[in-house]
Design a protein around this motif. Structure first.
Motif, PDB file in Angstrom:
ATOM      1  N   ARG A   3       0.823  -1.199   0.000  1.00  0.00           N
ATOM      2  CA  ARG A   3       0.000   0.000   0.000  1.00  0.00           C
ATOM      3  C   ARG A   3       0.864   1.259   0.000  1.00  0.00           C
ATOM      4  NH1 ARG A   3      -3.745   1.115   5.106  1.00  0.00           N
ATOM      5  NH2 ARG A   3      -1.672   1.507   5.947  1.00  0.00           N
ATOM      6  N   GLU A   4       1.902   1.261   0.814  1.00  0.00           N
ATOM      7  CA  GLU A   4       2.804   2.412   0.864  1.00  0.00           C
ATOM      8  C   GLU A   4       3.530   2.595  -0.461  1.00  0.00           C
ATOM      9  OE1 GLU A   4       5.200   1.363   4.165  1.00  0.00           O
ATOM     10  OE2 GLU A   4       3.629   1.792   5.655  1.00  0.00           O
ATOM     11  N   GLU A   5       3.879   1.484  -1.101  1.00  0.00           N
ATOM     12  CA  GLU A   5       4.539   1.561  -2.403  1.00  0.00           C
ATOM     13  C   GLU A   5       3.600   2.165  -3.442  1.00  0.00           C
ATOM     14  OE1 GLU A   5       6.519  -1.447  -5.746  1.00  0.00           O
ATOM     15  OE2 GLU A   5       6.140  -2.144  -3.692  1.00  0.00           O
ATOM     16  N   LEU A   6       2.337   1.773  -3.405  1.00  0.00           N
ATOM     17  CA  LEU A   6       1.360   2.344  -4.338  1.00  0.00           C
ATOM     18  C   LEU A   6       1.194   3.833  -4.086  1.00  0.00           C
ATOM     19  CD1 LEU A   6      -0.833   2.095  -6.524  1.00  0.00           C
ATOM     20  CD2 LEU A   6      -2.452   1.511  -4.695  1.00  0.00           C
ATOM     21  N   GLU A   7       1.104   4.216  -2.818  1.00  0.00           N
ATOM     22  CA  GLU A   7       0.948   5.635  -2.481  1.00  0.00           C
ATOM     23  C   GLU A   7       2.119   6.453  -3.004  1.00  0.00           C
ATOM     24  OE1 GLU A   7       0.495   5.474   1.700  1.00  0.00           O
ATOM     25  OE2 GLU A   7      -1.660   4.966   1.644  1.00  0.00           O
ATOM     26  N   ARG A   8       3.348   5.959  -2.825  1.00  0.00           N
ATOM     27  CA  ARG A   8       4.531   6.671  -3.332  1.00  0.00           C
ATOM     28  C   ARG A   8       4.505   6.753  -4.849  1.00  0.00           C
ATOM     29  NH1 ARG A   8       7.112   3.460   0.628  1.00  0.00           N
ATOM     30  NH2 ARG A   8       7.828   2.040  -1.006  1.00  0.00           N
ATOM     31  N   HIS A   9       4.099   5.669  -5.480  1.00  0.00           N
ATOM     32  CA  HIS A   9       4.042   5.634  -6.934  1.00  0.00           C
ATOM     33  C   HIS A   9       3.054   6.675  -7.472  1.00  0.00           C
ATOM     34  CE1 HIS A   9       4.259   3.795 -10.960  1.00  0.00           C
ATOM     35  NE2 HIS A   9       2.939   3.965 -11.009  1.00  0.00           N
ATOM     36  N   LEU A  10       1.868   6.743  -6.836  1.00  0.00           N
ATOM     37  CA  LEU A  10       0.854   7.693  -7.304  1.00  0.00           C
ATOM     38  C   LEU A  10       1.261   9.131  -7.027  1.00  0.00           C
ATOM     39  CD1 LEU A  10      -2.450   5.850  -6.326  1.00  0.00           C
ATOM     40  CD2 LEU A  10      -1.381   6.029  -8.583  1.00  0.00           C
ATOM     41  N   GLU A  11       1.995   9.359  -5.934  1.00  0.00           N
ATOM     42  CA  GLU A  11       2.489  10.717  -5.657  1.00  0.00           C
ATOM     43  C   GLU A  11       3.473  11.163  -6.722  1.00  0.00           C
ATOM     44  OE1 GLU A  11       4.130  10.711  -1.782  1.00  0.00           O
ATOM     45  OE2 GLU A  11       2.194  10.498  -0.752  1.00  0.00           O
ATOM     46  N   THR A  12       4.265  10.219  -7.215  1.00  0.00           N
ATOM     47  CA  THR A  12       5.291  10.550  -8.209  1.00  0.00           C
ATOM     48  C   THR A  12       4.731  10.586  -9.625  1.00  0.00           C
ATOM     49  OG1 THR A  12       6.937   9.471  -6.803  1.00  0.00           O
ATOM     50  CG2 THR A  12       7.573   9.926  -9.094  1.00  0.00           C
ATOM     51  N   TYR A  13       3.884   9.637  -9.943  1.00  0.00           N
ATOM     52  CA  TYR A  13       3.418   9.505 -11.326  1.00  0.00           C
ATOM     53  C   TYR A  13       1.904   9.664 -11.448  1.00  0.00           C
ATOM     54  CZ  TYR A  13       8.035   7.339 -11.703  1.00  0.00           C
ATOM     55  OH  TYR A  13       9.387   7.098 -11.658  1.00  0.00           O
ATOM     56  N   GLY A  14       1.280  10.282 -10.470  1.00  0.00           N
ATOM     57  CA  GLY A  14      -0.171  10.414 -10.475  1.00  0.00           C
ATOM     58  C   GLY A  14      -0.743  11.101 -11.696  1.00  0.00           C
ATOM     59  N   GLU A  15       0.046  11.974 -12.308  1.00  0.00           N
ATOM     60  CA  GLU A  15      -0.448  12.709 -13.485  1.00  0.00           C
ATOM     61  C   GLU A  15      -0.740  11.782 -14.662  1.00  0.00           C
ATOM     62  OE1 GLU A  15       3.204  14.538 -15.717  1.00  0.00           O
ATOM     63  OE2 GLU A  15       3.605  14.625 -13.551  1.00  0.00           O
ATOM     64  N   HIS A  16      -0.188  10.597 -14.628  1.00  0.00           N
ATOM     65  CA  HIS A  16      -0.393   9.657 -15.728  1.00  0.00           C
ATOM     66  C   HIS A  16      -1.599   8.738 -15.497  1.00  0.00           C
ATOM     67  CE1 HIS A  16       3.439  10.846 -17.441  1.00  0.00           C
ATOM     68  NE2 HIS A  16       4.014  10.645 -16.258  1.00  0.00           N
ATOM     69  N   TYR A  17      -2.295   8.954 -14.395  1.00  0.00           N
ATOM     70  CA  TYR A  17      -3.454   8.131 -14.066  1.00  0.00           C
ATOM     71  C   TYR A  17      -4.697   9.014 -13.947  1.00  0.00           C
ATOM     72  CZ  TYR A  17      -0.028   4.530 -12.882  1.00  0.00           C
ATOM     73  OH  TYR A  17       0.992   3.615 -12.930  1.00  0.00           O
ATOM     74  N   PRO A  18      -5.872   8.485 -14.335  1.00  0.00           N
ATOM     75  CA  PRO A  18      -7.125   9.264 -14.235  1.00  0.00           C
ATOM     76  C   PRO A  18      -7.656   9.274 -12.806  1.00  0.00           C
ATOM     77  CG  PRO A  18      -7.609   7.112 -15.122  1.00  0.00           C
ATOM     78  CD  PRO A  18      -6.103   7.170 -14.963  1.00  0.00           C
ATOM     79  N   LEU A  19      -6.872   9.829 -11.874  1.00  0.00           N
ATOM     80  CA  LEU A  19      -7.241   9.778 -10.461  1.00  0.00           C
ATOM     81  C   LEU A  19      -8.516  10.554 -10.147  1.00  0.00           C
ATOM     82  CD1 LEU A  19      -3.713  10.142  -8.809  1.00  0.00           C
ATOM     83  CD2 LEU A  19      -5.058   8.058  -9.202  1.00  0.00           C
ATOM     84  N   GLN A  20      -8.883  11.478 -11.025  1.00  0.00           N
ATOM     85  CA  GLN A  20     -10.107  12.240 -10.787  1.00  0.00           C
ATOM     86  C   GLN A  20     -11.348  11.355 -10.885  1.00  0.00           C
ATOM     87  OE1 GLN A  20      -8.128  12.532 -13.370  1.00  0.00           O
ATOM     88  NE2 GLN A  20      -9.330  12.284 -15.257  1.00  0.00           N
ATOM     89  N   GLN A  21     -11.198  10.170 -11.462  1.00  0.00           N
ATOM     90  CA  GLN A  21     -12.321   9.244 -11.569  1.00  0.00           C
ATOM     91  C   GLN A  21     -12.476   8.365 -10.342  1.00  0.00           C
ATOM     92  OE1 GLN A  21     -11.959   7.015 -15.200  1.00  0.00           O
ATOM     93  NE2 GLN A  21     -11.664   8.832 -16.479  1.00  0.00           N
ATOM     94  N   PHE A  22     -11.582   8.534  -9.359  1.00  0.00           N
ATOM     95  CA  PHE A  22     -11.593   7.686  -8.181  1.00  0.00           C
ATOM     96  C   PHE A  22     -11.898   8.507  -6.937  1.00  0.00           C
ATOM     97  CE2 PHE A  22      -9.161   5.411 -11.266  1.00  0.00           C
ATOM     98  CZ  PHE A  22      -9.336   4.070 -11.012  1.00  0.00           C
ATOM     99  N   GLN A  23     -12.488   7.839  -5.968  1.00  0.00           N
ATOM    100  CA  GLN A  23     -12.728   8.494  -4.681  1.00  0.00           C
ATOM    101  C   GLN A  23     -11.388   8.776  -4.010  1.00  0.00           C
ATOM    102  OE1 GLN A  23     -15.225   5.803  -2.499  1.00  0.00           O
ATOM    103  NE2 GLN A  23     -16.922   5.941  -3.931  1.00  0.00           N
ATOM    104  N   LYS A  24     -11.376   9.791  -3.184  1.00  0.00           N
ATOM    105  CA  LYS A  24     -10.153  10.130  -2.449  1.00  0.00           C
ATOM    106  C   LYS A  24      -9.927   9.161  -1.310  1.00  0.00           C
ATOM    107  CE  LYS A  24      -9.371  13.749  -5.007  1.00  0.00           C
ATOM    108  NZ  LYS A  24      -8.227  13.783  -5.928  1.00  0.00           N
TER     109      LYS A  24
END
Length: 232
Positions: free
Chosen positions: A211-232
């Motif tokens: 989970r921590e690895e995913l969080e770090r990954h999304l913090e670094t590369y979040g712009e490449h994912y459609p995170l606006q389509q997901f709940q916070k």
């Protein structure tokens, strides 16, 4: 086995309820099925085993799955009350299930139902059933022995349904389904961190690290994912 465990807990709690376990004839070839049958019988659990024998375990036809007389024939060997019904007959399935539930609740008697039917569609979205069965075979069951068509003819012959009602029902049902699709598409997808929750009472270290690895990954590369389509 998990369904039988739930039924045993209900019995110990004297909850006046029963468990229904649905599975296909392919699952009945697994060792878990035999363990479940035996546990249910010896512990006298309030459970209904409902086998939907639809002719295929993914691509394996019943002729290659077993040599005995189907699934219901196995029940007596374990001490299970068993019955085979026409799975495309709504009333046969209803009556068999009702009686099986009554006995399970009133007598703590496990019951095995084998409903003979046919899987018209593909097993899953990754399955192409045309690779292992003919179009003529599928068309026969779709046109000659379809449970919905049989029920419709039954209702029509008794004056409880007609073509006008059929068309109105189809129109309203289509509208309802499309509205449900539209509503679902507007909903945000579950938050990514839920991938790791609701599995263990206490999250083990390996899942916390993932989970921590995913969080770090999304913090670094979040712009490449459609995170606006997901709940916070």
């Amino acid at each position: 086995p998990q369904a039988v465990g739930a039924a045993y807990a209900i019995k110990r709690a004297d909850a006046n309820r029963a468990v229904v376990c649905y599975f296909g004839e392919g699952a009945a070839s697994e060792g878990d099925a035999h363990a479940g049958f035996n546990f249910a019988a010896t512990l006298e659990c309030p459970i209904v085993f409902f086998c939907r024998n639809n002719g295929y375990a993914i691509s394996t036809p019943t002729a290659e799955q077993y040599r005995g007389d189907g699934i219901a024939a196995r029940g007596p060997g374990y001490g299970l009350l068993s019955i085979r019904v026409d799975g495309n007959d709504v009333f046969a399935v209803y009556n068999a299930t009702r009686e099986a539930r009554r006995r399970a609740v009133a007598e703590n008697q496990p019951f095995l139902i084998e409903a003979m039917t046919y899987r018209i569609g593909h097993h899953s979205t990754s399955d192409d059933s045309s690779a292992y069965r003919s179009v003529d075979e599928v068309n026969y069951w779709d046109k000659q022995d379809h449970p919905i068509s049989r029920l419709r003819l039954y209702l029509g012959r008794r004056g409880w349904w007609d073509e006008q009602q059929e068309q109105a029902w189809r129109k309203s049902s289509r509208k309802m389904v499309l509205e449900a699709f539209e509503q679902a598409e507007r909903e945000l997808k579950p938050a990514p961190h839920l991938l790791f929750s609701d599995v263990y009472l206490e999250m083990p270290p390996r899942l916390r690290r993932q989970r921590e690895e995913l969080e770090r990954h999304l913090e670094t590369y979040g712009e490449h994912y459609p995170l606006q389509q997901f709940q916070k």
